[in-house]
Design an enzyme around this catalytic site. Structure first.
Site, PDB file in Angstrom:
ATOM      1  N   ASP A 128      -8.062 -14.646  -0.629  1.00 14.31           N
ATOM      2  CA  ASP A 128      -7.845 -14.751  -2.087  1.00 14.31           C
ATOM      3  C   ASP A 128      -6.471 -15.255  -2.452  1.00 14.31           C
ATOM      4  O   ASP A 128      -5.575 -15.047  -1.721  1.00 14.31           O
ATOM      5  CB  ASP A 128      -7.846 -13.255  -2.623  1.00 14.31           C
ATOM      6  CG  ASP A 128      -8.506 -12.921  -4.038  1.00 14.31           C
ATOM      7  OD1 ASP A 128      -8.283 -13.967  -4.706  1.00 14.31           O
ATOM      8  OD2 ASP A 128      -8.652 -11.708  -4.519  1.00 14.31           O
ATOM      9  N   ASP A 129      -6.244 -15.166  -3.772  1.00 18.85           N
ATOM     10  CA  ASP A 129      -4.986 -15.785  -4.092  1.00 18.85           C
ATOM     11  C   ASP A 129      -4.001 -14.660  -4.090  1.00 18.85           C
ATOM     12  O   ASP A 129      -2.801 -14.879  -3.679  1.00 18.85           O
ATOM     13  CB  ASP A 129      -4.852 -16.505  -5.730  1.00 18.85           C
ATOM     14  CG  ASP A 129      -5.314 -15.635  -6.775  1.00 18.85           C
ATOM     15  OD1 ASP A 129      -6.038 -14.600  -6.329  1.00 18.85           O
ATOM     16  OD2 ASP A 129      -5.355 -15.834  -7.709  1.00 18.85           O
TER      17      ASP A 129
ATOM     18  N   ASP B 199      -3.147  -7.320  -5.987  1.00 15.37           N
ATOM     19  CA  ASP B 199      -2.777  -6.709  -7.001  1.00 15.37           C
ATOM     20  C   ASP B 199      -2.550  -4.995  -7.063  1.00 15.37           C
ATOM     21  O   ASP B 199      -1.905  -4.455  -6.070  1.00 15.37           O
ATOM     22  CB  ASP B 199      -2.975  -7.103  -8.536  1.00 15.37           C
ATOM     23  CG  ASP B 199      -2.337  -6.667  -9.713  1.00 15.37           C
ATOM     24  OD1 ASP B 199      -1.469  -5.601  -9.402  1.00 15.37           O
ATOM     25  OD2 ASP B 199      -2.332  -7.331 -10.595  1.00 15.37           O
TER      26      ASP B 199
END
Length: 159
Positions: A91-92, A95
Protein backbone atom coordinates in the site's frame (compact mmCIF):
# COMPACT_ATOMS: atom_id res chain seq x y z
CA UNK A 1 -8.57 17.75 9.56
CA UNK A 2 -4.85 18.37 9.63
CA UNK A 3 -3.27 21.68 8.67
CA UNK A 4 -0.02 19.96 7.71
CA UNK A 5 0.57 18.63 4.23
CA UNK A 6 3.42 16.59 2.82
CA UNK A 7 3.48 16.72 -0.98
CA UNK A 8 4.93 13.71 -2.76
CA UNK A 9 5.98 14.10 -6.41
CA UNK A 10 5.91 11.33 -9.01
CA UNK A 11 9.73 11.17 -8.89
CA UNK A 12 9.79 10.91 -5.11
CA UNK A 13 7.09 8.21 -5.10
CA UNK A 14 9.10 6.23 -7.65
CA UNK A 15 12.33 6.55 -5.62
CA UNK A 16 10.59 5.64 -2.36
CA UNK A 17 8.79 2.66 -3.95
CA UNK A 18 12.08 1.46 -5.42
CA UNK A 19 13.68 1.80 -1.97
CA UNK A 20 10.85 -0.37 -0.64
CA UNK A 21 11.68 -2.99 -3.27
CA UNK A 22 15.34 -2.93 -2.15
CA UNK A 23 14.26 -3.67 1.42
CA UNK A 24 11.95 -6.47 0.29
CA UNK A 25 14.27 -8.14 -2.21
CA UNK A 26 16.01 -10.46 0.26
CA UNK A 27 12.77 -11.38 2.03
CA UNK A 28 11.34 -13.19 -1.00
CA UNK A 29 10.76 -15.01 -3.17
CA UNK A 30 7.14 -13.95 -3.30
CA UNK A 31 4.29 -15.98 -4.76
CA UNK A 32 2.73 -12.70 -5.84
CA UNK A 33 1.83 -9.17 -4.80
CA UNK A 34 -1.48 -7.91 -3.47
CA UNK A 35 -1.99 -4.20 -4.12
CA UNK A 36 -4.38 -2.35 -1.84
CA UNK A 37 -6.44 -0.20 -4.16
CA UNK A 38 -6.28 2.49 -5.13
CA UNK A 39 -3.26 4.01 -3.40
CA UNK A 40 -1.19 0.84 -3.47
CA UNK A 41 -1.53 0.24 -7.21
CA UNK A 42 1.36 2.39 -8.38
CA UNK A 43 3.79 1.45 -5.58
CA UNK A 44 2.86 -2.23 -6.16
CA UNK A 45 3.58 -1.89 -9.89
CA UNK A 46 7.01 -0.39 -9.16
CA UNK A 47 7.81 -3.04 -6.54
CA UNK A 48 6.57 -5.79 -8.89
CA UNK A 49 8.84 -4.55 -11.65
CA UNK A 50 11.88 -4.35 -9.38
CA UNK A 51 11.26 -7.79 -7.82
CA UNK A 52 10.26 -9.31 -11.18
CA UNK A 53 6.91 -10.39 -9.75
CA UNK A 54 4.32 -11.22 -12.40
CA UNK A 55 1.32 -12.34 -10.36
CA UNK A 56 -0.59 -9.31 -9.11
CA UNK A 57 -3.83 -9.43 -7.10
CA UNK A 58 -5.83 -6.55 -5.62
CA UNK A 59 -7.89 -5.93 -2.54
CA UNK A 60 -10.18 -2.95 -2.31
CA UNK A 61 -11.18 -1.51 1.06
CA UNK A 62 -13.04 1.78 1.08
CA UNK A 63 -12.41 3.88 4.22
CA UNK A 64 -12.15 7.47 2.94
CA UNK A 65 -14.54 9.84 1.25
CA UNK A 66 -12.27 12.72 0.26
CA UNK A 67 -10.58 13.55 3.60
CA UNK A 68 -13.26 12.06 5.90
CA UNK A 69 -12.87 8.62 7.43
CA UNK A 70 -15.76 6.18 7.39
CA UNK A 71 -16.34 2.53 8.30
CA UNK A 72 -14.17 0.18 6.21
CA UNK A 73 -15.89 -1.90 3.55
CA UNK A 74 -14.20 -4.67 1.55
CA UNK A 75 -15.52 -4.13 -1.97
CA UNK A 76 -13.11 -6.57 -3.68
CA UNK A 77 -11.42 -9.39 -1.73
CA UNK A 78 -8.00 -10.81 -2.76
CA UNK A 79 -9.29 -14.28 -3.73
CA UNK A 80 -6.08 -15.53 -5.39
CA UNK A 81 -3.92 -14.86 -2.32
CA UNK A 82 -5.58 -17.32 0.08
CA UNK A 83 -4.41 -16.54 3.63
CA UNK A 84 -1.49 -14.50 2.28
CA UNK A 85 1.28 -17.03 2.85
CA UNK A 86 4.16 -16.17 0.53
CA UNK A 87 2.42 -13.02 -0.67
CA UNK A 88 3.57 -9.42 -0.45
CA UNK A 89 0.86 -6.90 0.45
CA UNK A 90 1.63 -3.34 -0.76
CA UNK A 91 0.00 0.00 0.00
CA UNK A 92 1.04 3.62 -0.34
CA UNK A 93 0.39 4.53 3.30
CA UNK A 94 -0.66 3.15 6.65
CA UNK A 95 -2.44 5.92 8.55
CA UNK A 96 -4.59 5.02 11.55
CA UNK A 97 -4.47 1.31 10.71
CA UNK A 98 -8.17 1.01 9.86
CA UNK A 99 -7.57 -0.45 6.39
CA UNK A 100 -4.52 -2.37 7.60
CA UNK A 101 -6.53 -4.21 10.27
CA UNK A 102 -9.17 -5.26 7.74
CA UNK A 103 -6.59 -6.46 5.21
CA UNK A 104 -4.50 -8.19 7.90
CA UNK A 105 -7.60 -10.16 8.88
CA UNK A 106 -8.06 -11.23 5.23
CA UNK A 107 -4.37 -12.06 4.67
CA UNK A 108 -2.89 -12.88 8.09
CA UNK A 109 0.22 -14.57 6.67
CA UNK A 110 1.14 -11.90 4.09
CA UNK A 111 4.15 -9.61 4.49
CA UNK A 112 2.70 -6.09 4.68
CA UNK A 113 4.78 -3.27 3.18
CA UNK A 114 3.93 0.41 2.77
CA UNK A 115 5.88 3.30 1.34
CA UNK A 116 4.79 5.72 4.07
CA UNK A 117 3.69 5.11 7.65
CA UNK A 118 2.13 7.16 10.42
CA UNK A 119 2.69 6.25 14.09
CA UNK A 120 -0.79 4.80 14.78
CA UNK A 121 -0.61 2.39 11.86
CA UNK A 122 3.10 1.63 11.85
CA UNK A 123 2.89 -1.43 14.18
CA UNK A 124 0.57 -3.14 11.67
CA UNK A 125 3.10 -3.18 8.81
CA UNK A 126 6.22 -5.30 8.48
CA UNK A 127 8.24 -2.96 6.24
CA UNK A 128 7.98 0.74 5.36
CA UNK A 129 10.26 3.48 4.04
CA UNK A 130 9.29 6.88 5.46
CA UNK A 131 7.42 7.85 8.62
CA UNK A 132 5.41 11.07 8.82
CA UNK A 133 3.62 12.54 11.82
CA UNK A 134 0.04 11.49 12.54
CA UNK A 135 -1.29 15.01 11.90
CA UNK A 136 0.21 15.24 8.41
CA UNK A 137 -1.94 14.68 5.33
CA UNK A 138 0.12 13.21 2.47
CA UNK A 139 -0.72 14.67 -0.92
CA UNK A 140 0.06 11.99 -3.48
CA UNK A 141 0.82 12.91 -7.09
CA UNK A 142 -2.49 11.46 -8.34
CA UNK A 143 -4.33 13.85 -5.98
CA UNK A 144 -2.55 17.03 -7.04
CA UNK A 145 -1.42 18.99 -10.08
CA UNK A 146 1.15 21.69 -10.62
CA UNK A 147 -0.13 25.25 -10.67
CA UNK A 148 1.18 28.79 -10.37
CA UNK A 149 1.59 30.17 -6.84
CA UNK A 150 2.00 33.91 -6.33
CA UNK A 151 5.32 35.07 -4.84
CA UNK A 152 5.34 35.49 -1.05
CA UNK A 153 5.77 39.26 -1.33
CA UNK A 154 2.66 39.51 -3.47
CA UNK A 155 0.51 37.43 -1.14
CA UNK A 156 1.85 39.25 1.94
CA UNK A 157 0.99 42.61 0.38
CA UNK A 158 -2.58 41.49 -0.19
CA UNK A 159 -3.16 41.01 3.54
Amino acid sequence: MSNRYYTVSWDQLHRDSKALAWRLNDRGPWRGIVAITRGGLIPAAIVARELEARLIETVSVVTYNEEERGLPQVVKPPAAAGDGEGWLLVDDLVDTGTTAKVVRALLPKAHFATVYAKPKGRPLVDTFITEVSQDTWILFPWDTEAQFIAPIARSAAAR
